[in-house]
Structures are given as structure tokens and as C-alpha cells.
Design a protein around this motif. Structure first.
Motif, mmCIF file in Angstrom:
data_model
loop_
_atom_site.group_PDB
_atom_site.id
_atom_site.type_symbol
_atom_site.label_atom_id
_atom_site.label_comp_id
_atom_site.label_asym_id
_atom_site.label_seq_id
_atom_site.Cartn_x
_atom_site.Cartn_y
_atom_site.Cartn_z
ATOM 1 N N LEU A 126 31.397 33.953 57.542
ATOM 2 C CA LEU A 126 32.493 34.099 56.578
ATOM 3 C C LEU A 126 33.739 34.582 57.313
ATOM 4 O O LEU A 126 33.671 35.523 58.102
ATOM 5 C CB LEU A 126 32.082 35.134 55.520
ATOM 6 C CG LEU A 126 33.177 35.677 54.606
ATOM 7 C CD1 LEU A 126 33.719 34.579 53.691
ATOM 8 C CD2 LEU A 126 32.626 36.828 53.759
ATOM 9 N N ILE A 127 34.847 33.892 57.057
ATOM 10 C CA ILE A 127 36.135 34.358 57.583
ATOM 11 C C ILE A 127 37.030 34.654 56.382
ATOM 12 O O ILE A 127 37.131 33.828 55.459
ATOM 13 C CB ILE A 127 36.802 33.285 58.475
ATOM 14 C CG1 ILE A 127 35.959 33.060 59.737
ATOM 15 C CG2 ILE A 127 38.229 33.693 58.853
ATOM 16 C CD1 ILE A 127 36.440 31.916 60.614
ATOM 17 N N THR A 128 37.631 35.818 56.363
ATOM 18 C CA THR A 128 38.522 36.151 55.253
ATOM 19 C C THR A 128 39.683 36.996 55.766
ATOM 20 O O THR A 128 39.734 37.343 56.946
ATOM 21 C CB THR A 128 37.753 36.857 54.119
ATOM 22 O OG1 THR A 128 38.633 37.013 53.002
ATOM 23 C CG2 THR A 128 37.251 38.225 54.537
ATOM 24 N N ILE A 129 40.602 37.287 54.866
ATOM 25 C CA ILE A 129 41.785 38.076 55.251
ATOM 26 C C ILE A 129 41.920 39.287 54.336
ATOM 27 O O ILE A 129 41.833 39.139 53.103
ATOM 28 C CB ILE A 129 43.062 37.217 55.150
ATOM 29 C CG1 ILE A 129 42.937 36.045 56.126
ATOM 30 C CG2 ILE A 129 44.311 38.044 55.420
ATOM 31 C CD1 ILE A 129 44.171 35.252 56.361
ATOM 32 N N ASP A 130 42.131 40.443 54.926
ATOM 33 C CA ASP A 130 42.361 41.679 54.171
ATOM 34 C C ASP A 130 41.570 41.728 52.883
ATOM 35 O O ASP A 130 42.132 41.822 51.780
ATOM 36 C CB ASP A 130 43.874 41.837 53.879
ATOM 37 C CG ASP A 130 44.612 42.317 55.125
ATOM 38 O OD1 ASP A 130 44.060 43.159 55.855
ATOM 39 O OD2 ASP A 130 45.721 41.828 55.367
ATOM 40 N N ASP A 224 47.633 44.837 48.697
ATOM 41 C CA ASP A 224 46.763 43.738 49.134
ATOM 42 C C ASP A 224 46.704 42.642 48.066
ATOM 43 O O ASP A 224 46.805 41.461 48.373
ATOM 44 C CB ASP A 224 45.358 44.232 49.518
ATOM 45 C CG ASP A 224 44.649 45.002 48.422
ATOM 46 O OD1 ASP A 224 45.292 45.359 47.410
ATOM 47 O OD2 ASP A 224 43.443 45.265 48.565
ATOM 48 N N ILE A 225 46.584 43.051 46.802
ATOM 49 C CA ILE A 225 46.428 42.055 45.727
ATOM 50 C C ILE A 225 47.516 42.272 44.678
ATOM 51 O O ILE A 225 47.797 43.406 44.289
ATOM 52 C CB ILE A 225 45.044 42.221 45.058
ATOM 53 C CG1 ILE A 225 43.931 41.967 46.082
ATOM 54 C CG2 ILE A 225 44.893 41.282 43.861
ATOM 55 C CD1 ILE A 225 42.542 42.336 45.584
ATOM 56 N N ILE A 226 48.129 41.182 44.226
ATOM 57 C CA ILE A 226 48.961 41.271 43.014
ATOM 58 C C ILE A 226 48.226 40.451 41.964
ATOM 59 O O ILE A 226 48.078 39.235 42.105
ATOM 60 C CB ILE A 226 50.375 40.689 43.211
ATOM 61 C CG1 ILE A 226 51.072 41.328 44.416
ATOM 62 C CG2 ILE A 226 51.204 40.897 41.949
ATOM 63 C CD1 ILE A 226 52.456 40.726 44.726
ATOM 64 N N GLY A 251 52.831 40.971 48.628
ATOM 65 C CA GLY A 251 51.378 41.051 48.438
ATOM 66 C C GLY A 251 50.695 40.127 49.425
ATOM 67 O O GLY A 251 51.211 39.052 49.731
ATOM 68 N N VAL A 252 49.543 40.564 49.929
ATOM 69 C CA VAL A 252 48.788 39.641 50.791
ATOM 70 C C VAL A 252 48.280 38.494 49.924
ATOM 71 O O VAL A 252 48.476 37.325 50.243
ATOM 72 C CB VAL A 252 47.594 40.362 51.466
ATOM 73 C CG1 VAL A 252 46.821 39.371 52.334
ATOM 74 C CG2 VAL A 252 48.058 41.552 52.280
ATOM 75 N N HIS A 253 47.622 38.857 48.814
ATOM 76 C CA HIS A 253 47.011 37.834 47.965
ATOM 77 C C HIS A 253 47.714 37.787 46.601
ATOM 78 O O HIS A 253 47.576 38.714 45.803
ATOM 79 C CB HIS A 253 45.533 38.152 47.733
ATOM 80 C CG HIS A 253 44.767 38.408 48.996
ATOM 81 N ND1 HIS A 253 44.509 37.426 49.914
ATOM 82 C CD2 HIS A 253 44.202 39.544 49.494
ATOM 83 C CE1 HIS A 253 43.814 37.931 50.923
ATOM 84 N NE2 HIS A 253 43.610 39.218 50.697
ATOM 85 N N GLY A 254 48.444 36.720 46.348
ATOM 86 C CA GLY A 254 49.077 36.560 45.042
ATOM 87 C C GLY A 254 48.100 35.919 44.078
ATOM 88 O O GLY A 254 48.114 34.707 43.867
ATOM 89 N N VAL A 255 47.262 36.747 43.494
ATOM 90 C CA VAL A 255 46.256 36.231 42.552
ATOM 91 C C VAL A 255 46.950 35.806 41.248
ATOM 92 O O VAL A 255 46.571 34.822 40.615
ATOM 93 C CB VAL A 255 45.192 37.333 42.277
ATOM 94 C CG1 VAL A 255 44.275 36.944 41.135
ATOM 95 C CG2 VAL A 255 44.378 37.587 43.545
#
Ligand code: R5P
Length: 322
Positions: A126-130, A224-226, A251-255
Motif C-alpha cells: 500500500l502506498i498512501t500520502i499523509d 490533512d483533511i478538509i 488541505g492535503v486531502h480535499g474530501v
């Protein structure tokens, strides 16, 4: 190596493919062809069109709105293995189901533990970010496959340094402290961290920041997450109420849950910027090169392992806090 995209957001997958082909040569990395659709009753249909026998298969999937995607990923990985793939790897720039890391109330499902078992049983790495880590110190606590967790810290710092004059990095809660400080250090500016109390999905209370030391600075909120955007909105309101400039939110991840972007656009926010871990109009920071480097590193490790496959223990002991 075959690169499949399994979330319908093909732009990042094709950028990643191009980056890998640049680095490894077109003959060594090719786009995988998969048919993925849903029957009228919602059931999934997956057909792997490319020949995966004796191939290393990499699946790129941005796991926001994760439920349907997770089921399709499981079907895909099992089919690829049945069809003779040498290995199947998941690249999930945004890794879902990391926030429920504890039984906060009696009877709650600790979804992070179960989702990690589903993925560990079917993928080779598994490769993922923050990834969101709060109570877990490392992904290895819940994932039994090798994982590579990349960080967008340096990319965000670089963006701030190159694009935002007189920045002041602000972390909206204590969880963000470590990396707000790290981003600020790399960007060569100061940082402060606020404290947050969440009262529900859409209700967040944030302590008043002490901004008076930085009257002329441009506040840069980073998280990290929005998701609903409430954390950013509340923090921005407090900053502006104290006389600060409307912050730039990174944000790292714009959910972006439904309505989040609209609410943020109406709020005291100067700009919304995200990394392209999830495709969105706010993407201004690219993680593609980082992913490509990590995939190549992972492939080298896998090539070594294929000669002598390890035996992973999938029997993760579930911890029950209550
Ligand atoms: C929480 O622990 C995360 O780091 C984020 O602060 C959170 O997910 C943001 O959520 P929302 O946008 O819904 O306030």
C-alpha cells in the motif's frame, strides 16, 4: 508493470502513468484496461481486459466516498490474483477509514481496523500520502502488508514559500501541531496551533488564536483533511474576528463533503488549495512525482520478494478499548 485506475478520476492516473513511463520507459509500464460498471441494482461488474498473468499490477484509487470503491477494489484485486498477476498493489493517495480509530461510544465499529484487514488480505502493498494517524502511531499497527506513507509536508512548504508573502502557518487543532510546525520550518516562517472541540459532524468549536504578534502576516491554515470544511471555517472566523486577514486554507486531502466548498466560499477564506490526492478544482500542489518514485521503489522491493515470497500474518488481533 500495469497501472489501473479504479475510481473514474482518470487525470491523476494518466499523469502518474506518464511520469512512470518517463522514468522507466514505455515498454516497462503500461496502462491497464478494466471495465468497471454497476448494474441497475447497484451490484458491481468488473472485467480486467489487459493480460495480467505474470505482471505486477498497480491500482490507483482515490478513496474518498469510499464504500463502493472499496468493494470494487476487493473484486478487482481478487480477480487479478485469480488471473495470475504476480503481485497487486494499491496506491491510495487518500486512504479512507482512518479516522474511526477508537470505540468512542459503546457498540461503535472501529472501522479503521476492519477496512485495513480487507485491504491487507487482498493487496501486496500500500502506498498512501499523509494518512490520518491520531491514536495509531504507524499504519503497521493495523495493516499487515508493507506500506509506504509519503508526506506532502515539503510540497506544501514549497508552495507557501514560492507563492505566499509573509506567511504565518496555522494548525487548526492539536492533531495538526507536528506537521504545521514541520511545514512552517521548511517554509521558513512561524506557526501557531489552535485547539478544537468537535461537537458533531457539522459542529466545531475552535479556540481564539493569539494573532497579535503577527499583524501583517498572511494566515495560512493547514490541515490533512478538509471534509465538511467546518474546521477551516471556524478557524477562519476566529482569525478574522481577531483582526487577522482572511486565511488561505491548504488541505492535503480535499474530501469536500456535499456543501463544503460552497460553505467555504461564503466564509472568511481567501483561497482554498489542495494537493491532488483527490482530483478537484482546488488542486494546486502535485503529489504525482512522489507517487511515481514510491511505486518504483516498491517495485524493486517486490522484485526481490518474488524470489522468496514472505509469509504475512493476517491475523491482526483487534483491540477492544471498552
Ligand atoms: C480531523 O481530525 C482532521 O485532521 C481534520 O481536521 C478534519 O477531518 C476536518 O474535518 P471537517 O472539514 O469536517 O471539519
Amino acid at each position: 508493470m500495469l497501472i489501473f485506475s479504479l475510481d473514474g478520476e482518470a487525470n491523476n492516473a494518466s499523469c502518474l502513468l506518464a511520469e512512470l513511463q518517463n522514468r522507466l520507459g514505455k515498454d516497462n509500464v503500461q496502462q491497464g484496461d478494466v471495465v468497471q460498471r454497476h448494474f441497475p441494482d447497484g451490484e458491481s461488474y468488473i472485467k480486467i481486459v489487459s493480460e495480467v498473468k505474470q505482471q505486477h499490477v498497480v491500482v490507483v484509487c482515490q478513496l474518498h466516498q469510499p464504500n463502493n470503491k472499496l468493494i470494487d477494489l476487493m473484486f478487482f484485486a481478487e480477480t487479478a490474483k485469480q488471473l495470475g498477476a504476480l503481485s497487486v498493489h494499491l496506491v491510495a493517495p487518500y486512504l479512507a477509514y482512518m479516522r474511526q480509530d477508537k470505540r468512542f461510544n459503546l457498540g461503535e465499529c472501529i472501522t479503521s481496523q476492519h477496512a485495513s484487514i480487507w485491504i491487507s488480505e487482498r493487496f501486496d502493498s500500500l502506498i498512501t500520502i499523509d494518512r490520518h494517524l491520531h491514536r495509531y502511531k504507524s499504519l503497521d499497527e493495523i495493516y499487515s502488508i508493507p506500506s509506504d506513507v509519503l508526506h506532502a509536508t515539503d510540497l506544501m512548504a514549497e508552495y507557501i514559500r514560492d507563492n505566499i508573502p509573509s506567511p504565518l502557518v496555522i494548525g487548526p487543532d492539536s492533531e495538526s501541531e507536528q506537521w504545521a510546525n514541520a511545514v512552517a520550518k521548511l517554509a521558513g516562517c512561524d506557526s501557531i496551533v489552535l485547539s478544537k472541540v468537535r461537537h458533531g459532524d457539522h459542529e466545531v468549536e475552535i479556540s481564539l488564536p493569539e494573532l497579535e504578534k503577527y499583524p501583517d502576516h498572511q494566515p495560512v491554515l493547514i490541515d490533512d483533511i478538509i471534509s465538511t470544511g467546518r474546521t477551516m471555517i471556524k478557524a477562519a472566523d476566529n482569525i478574522v474576528a481577531l483582526g487577522g486577514k482572511p486565511p488561505i486554507c491548504i488541505g492535503v486531502h480535499g474530501v469536500f463533503a456535499p456543501g463544503a466548498i460552497e460553505a467555504m466560499q461564503l466564509a472568511n477564506i481567501a483561497e482554498i488549495i489542495t494537493c491532488n490526492t483527490i482530483e478537484h478544482a482546488s488542486n494546486k500542489i502535485s503529489v504525482i512525482e512522489k507517487l511515481a518514485v514510491a511505486i518504483i521503489k516498491m517495485q524493486k522491493q517486490v522484485n526481490k520478494r518474488v524470489l522468496e515470497p514472505p509469509k504475512f500474518d493476517f491475523n491482526i488481533q483487534l483491540k477492544d478499548e471498552l
